[in-house]
Design an enzyme around this catalytic site. Structure first.
Site, PDB file in Angstrom:
ATOM      1  N   ARG A   1      -4.313   4.723  -2.039  1.00  0.00           N
ATOM      2  CA  ARG A   1      -3.302   5.439  -1.264  1.00  0.00           C
ATOM      3  C   ARG A   1      -4.033   6.242  -0.178  1.00  0.00           C
ATOM      4  NH1 ARG A   1       0.253   2.728  -2.657  1.00  0.00           N
ATOM      5  NH2 ARG A   1       2.094   3.215  -3.921  1.00  0.00           N
TER       6      ARG A   1
ATOM      7  N   GLU B   1       1.531   7.033   6.704  1.00  0.00           N
ATOM      8  CA  GLU B   1       1.979   5.717   7.176  1.00  0.00           C
ATOM      9  C   GLU B   1       3.393   5.822   7.727  1.00  0.00           C
ATOM     10  OE1 GLU B   1       1.486   3.071   3.885  1.00  0.00           O
ATOM     11  OE2 GLU B   1      -0.656   3.398   3.786  1.00  0.00           O
TER      12      GLU B   1
ATOM     13  N   HIS C   1      -1.223  -1.637   5.071  1.00  0.00           N
ATOM     14  CA  HIS C   1      -0.745  -1.547   3.689  1.00  0.00           C
ATOM     15  C   HIS C   1      -0.124  -2.883   3.254  1.00  0.00           C
ATOM     16  CE1 HIS C   1       0.699   1.491   0.455  1.00  0.00           C
ATOM     17  NE2 HIS C   1       0.353   0.343  -0.065  1.00  0.00           N
TER      18      HIS C   1
END
Lengths: 317, 317
Positions: free
Chosen positions: A234, A263, A281
């Site tokens: 993460r 993000e 991602h």
């Protein structure tokens, strides 16, 4: 249901009564919620879409949140626990794909593959003599074998990363909450100790209060000018602001990132650097993963409506 | 000596009397040869610089060619044999680095890492909602595990490639001159048979008369629209003109290339495609390789001038 963009959405819609804010003319979440909130029994959470206590307070009939990720830190789990809402995740289904991308990013940063591909594309008219070709790009790469790789997080993803990197001759050590008896590599309970014994870090632990910014300025400084960080966990596992400063000043060697702290925002300074490899991602965005995800989601939705046992329930205690 | 650009040149120059065309004011090879041809006893061949019979006919005192590559097909070996000139290569010193790059290219093509890094860099202002981020790039990647990988050439590089890809869960088979008893994977004596049983080809055999264009139009067509080719051997192992046509027409899935048929020329059509990853024949350009190469070259030069046995002499018969 919010931001629903799975490739298998149309198949789900044939079996369940789906509400997707993107289907309505007024595609705001709030308008959808105003009309349907009191009927929605299941929330299918696509990617790490935040599920806040505010959102939960609107969904009074909610009984189940079907997560589509390994980590579900984007869902307010304590609130779910209090409200008696069940949460499921995807378990270890995606681990191999995440490990593949981690190793791909690692090789790419060390061997400068993306940089070279981009450089060649920018210089199609380049006609040096052959022996100058590679050296023109200052392409003295880093060897993969013999690199000391410190793995932060030794769950299923970490162990798949290790399996792959062993085949390249990397020297493995790891940090995790506790020592794993099945992992025959040096264990460092303190991440700083891991880093001073590593050339490359692969970050793949879960994001919790304890691991937030586990890769901080001190840790990155200890990794040093030649050190490389790969993050497939993460974004907030790394103090991104400090990472950017250290990269800009050349105080760490390079990064390969599939995840970012805010993000979809990617710090614009990264685009000026040539020792970075980025992906949005998408570690699990393979057709095989989507197939597995569809199977899991359909199973859990059917089980829920048939009052049967669900797969992969998250412990909310 | 021609095109001499090893990073360790200055150290060699302290031990041997080096002639480098790039050091002279008139840096043409011919002027250097006119002045020194009759004295040169050893030719250090940097990268795959061609050593033709014309060049050999000028070097009347030549006794040894120290190659700096695994394959020495760029040296006219029959002529060396006739003239009693010894040739050395680098043996298997570089195999692991070449295998690393092969696997890096393979992951990069299948997982679109270079493409994504470049796309993100071009779109720094991109602000989609998070769940659209990956899908905007149409990033459904290919899984690595379970891919049927056909390895063309099962020497030291091939076996290092296999060692790595096994850890990813790939299904391996191979083609080579003959079946290798130590390799426990299906062997196909015919490359066409290998291809119809493969999703990905890794080409890493030596370039010989028999292997020239071994990956021809028929082979590539058989590989099919989803098929991927990685080449870390020599450019001319693939019929590059046909490969470009098939790529442009979408009849093969993608390529990862470290070598090209007419280096440093790279077909310009490749730069228009997004399913290619390119590197400029730099599989071995790591500091560790240069160290090993320096050690080998110094050993062989010293051994030659001391009339001792050389390492890694090429069989010229």
């Amino acid at each position: 249901m919010k931001y629903f963009h799975f490739p298998f959405k149309h198949r789900l819609a044939t079996q369940f009564n789906l509400f997707d804010p993107f289907d309505s003319l007024d595609s705001t979440c709030s308008s959808l919620l105003c009309r349907h909130a009191h009927n929605i029994r299941v929330l299918l959470c696509v990617d790490p879409t935040p599920v806040s206590s505010d959102l939960l307070s609107l969904l009074l009939a909610l009984e189940l949140i079907v997560g589509s990720t390994v980590d579900v830190d984007h869902i307010n789990l304590p609130e779910c626990g209090r409200c008696g809402i069940t949460v499921t995740n995807v378990g270890v289904a995606f681990s191999e794909d995440v490990a593949d991308l981690a190793v791909g990013l690692l090789i790419d940063v060390l061997r400068k593959i993306s940089l070279v591909t981009a450089s060649l594309s920018l210089l199609p008219g380049l006609k040096p003599v052959i022996t100058h070709w590679a050296l023109r790009f200052n392409l003295t790469h880093n060897w993969i074998g013999g690199k000391r790789v410190g793995v932060v997080g030794m769950g299923k993803i970490g162990s798949e990363v290790v399996k792959r990197l062993q085949a390249f001759g990397c020297i493995i050590s790891y940090n995790s909450k506790r020592k794993k008896s099945a992992i025959p590599f040096p264990y460092y309970p303190d991440v700083y100790e891991l880093v001073v014994n590593s050339d490359v870090l692969v970050v793949c632990c879960a994001l919790t209060e304890e691991t937030h910014h586990i890769i901080n300025k001190d840790v990155m400084t200890a990794l040093g000018k030649e050190g490389v960080i790969i993050n497939v966990g993460r974004g907030a596992l790394i103090d991104e602001k400090e990472m950017v400063k250290l990269l800009v000043r050349g105080e760490i060697g390079g990064v390969g990132l599939d995840v970012f702290e805010n993000e979809p925002h990617v710090p614009k300074e990264l685009f000026q650097l040539d020792n970075i490899v980025l992906s949005p991602h998408c570690a699990v965005a393979t057709p095989e993963c989507f197939d597995a995800l569809e199977e899991l989601i359909v199973f859990n939705l059917k089980a829920f409506f048939a009052n049967k046992t669900l797969w992969l329930m998250v412990n909310l205690e």
